[in-house]
Design an enzyme around this catalytic site. Structure first.
Site, PDB file in Angstrom:
ATOM      1  CG  ASP A   9      95.188  54.346  13.671  1.00 49.30           C
ATOM      2  OD1 ASP A   9      96.275  54.221  13.101  1.00 49.30           O
ATOM      3  OD2 ASP A   9      95.058  54.289  14.904  1.00 49.30           O
ATOM      4  CG  ASP A  51      95.207  50.631  16.532  1.00 45.64           C
ATOM      5  OD1 ASP A  51      96.171  51.410  16.618  1.00 45.64           O
ATOM      6  OD2 ASP A  51      94.199  50.704  17.251  1.00 45.64           O
ATOM      7  CG  HIS A  53      95.722  46.075  18.772  1.00 37.94           C
ATOM      8  ND1 HIS A  53      96.706  46.814  19.381  1.00 37.94           N
ATOM      9  CD2 HIS A  53      94.698  46.937  18.528  1.00 37.94           C
ATOM     10  CE1 HIS A  53      96.295  48.063  19.521  1.00 37.94           C
ATOM     11  NE2 HIS A  53      95.088  48.179  19.006  1.00 37.94           N
ATOM     12  CG  HIS A  62      94.659  48.788  23.579  1.00 39.48           C
ATOM     13  ND1 HIS A  62      94.611  50.123  23.913  1.00 39.48           N
ATOM     14  CD2 HIS A  62      94.207  48.713  22.293  1.00 39.48           C
ATOM     15  CE1 HIS A  62      94.172  50.832  22.875  1.00 39.48           C
ATOM     16  NE2 HIS A  62      93.914  49.992  21.893  1.00 39.48           N
ATOM     17  CG  HIS A  76      90.293  47.784  18.382  1.00 38.18           C
ATOM     18  ND1 HIS A  76      90.319  47.773  19.756  1.00 38.18           N
ATOM     19  CD2 HIS A  76      91.323  48.596  18.007  1.00 38.18           C
ATOM     20  CE1 HIS A  76      91.302  48.540  20.198  1.00 38.18           C
ATOM     21  NE2 HIS A  76      91.931  49.050  19.147  1.00 38.18           N
ATOM     22  CE  LYS A 101      98.269  54.029  15.553  1.00 37.12           C
ATOM     23  NZ  LYS A 101      97.230  53.700  16.537  1.00 37.12           N
ATOM     24  CB  CYS A 143      94.862  57.237  16.859  1.00 34.32           C
ATOM     25  SG  CYS A 143      94.625  55.773  17.904  1.00 34.32           S
TER      26      CYS A 143
END
Length: 199
Positions: A9, A51, A53, A62, A76, A101, A143
């Site tokens: 990340d 990430d 999302h 989240h 984010h 992810k 993470c």
């Protein structure tokens, strides 16, 4: 023995100026790039996670308007936005596998995501016979911690390169590193990772 480098990340939203900026994030991106320049050939797999999302959901709780910064967070790393992209100081030309992810669900570990062709991190490591992995990235106390613990759970010997990680909070980052050491991870500096044994 096959070895992997897991880069967790290192994204714009987690480095300086981002939605969830971590102090020292840009420095980690730059240092990981220098490390790759010197040591990429030492690794059979170089896997980087992001990430990724969904914009139109709270991603399983989240995202929150009033986040507690423990289990809920500000918006984010929304897919296909600048915040979700790799920090420009991170050189990704040596990366062999890109993992996304958190698509609609909370996800801290890269083992909860998948590559563009749908393979899990565990499947990639298994396919390449990886028995050892070095872990770097952001954030130490979230993470990085989760990814390293999952790698250990999958039977991989883990080293956390302690100068190539950055955390949200010093106390929780120290606690995360202690937890990882207790779980069997080695804590080493990147300049010690490939030192020749003393003669």
């Amino acid at each position: 023995m096959s070895r992997a480098l897991l880069i967790v990340d290192v994204q714009n939203d987690f480095t300086e100026g981002g939605a969830l900026a971590v102090a020292g994030g840009d420095a980690v991106a730059s240092a990981v790039s220098e490390f790759l320049s010197a040591h990429a050939p030492e690794y059979d797999v170089i896997m980087a996670s992001r990430d990724w999302h969904q914009a139109d959901s709270d991603n399983g709780g989240h995202f929150a308007e009033a986040p507690d910064f423990i289990g809920t967070w500000p918006v984010h790393c929304v897919a296909d936005t600048a915040g979700a992209e790799y920090d420009p100081l991170l050189a990704t030309d040596a990366v062999t596998h890109h993992v996304r992810k958190g698509q609609g669900v909370p996800a801290y570990s890269m083992f909860e995501g998948g590559t563009e062709d749908g393979a899990t991190a565990a499947a990639v490591l298994g396919e390449h016979g990886v028995l050892a992995a070095d872990v770097v990235g952001i954030a130490t106390d979230h993470c990085v911690r989760a990814s390293a613990l999952d790698a250990i759970a999958h039977g991989v010997h883990v080293r956390v390169l302690t100068d190539l990680v950055a955390g949200v909070d010093q106390a929780s980052s120290d606690a995360a590193l202690a937890e990882l050491a207790h779980a069997g991870a080695e804590l080493v500096r990147s300049d010690e990772a490939f030192e020749s044994p003393a003669s």
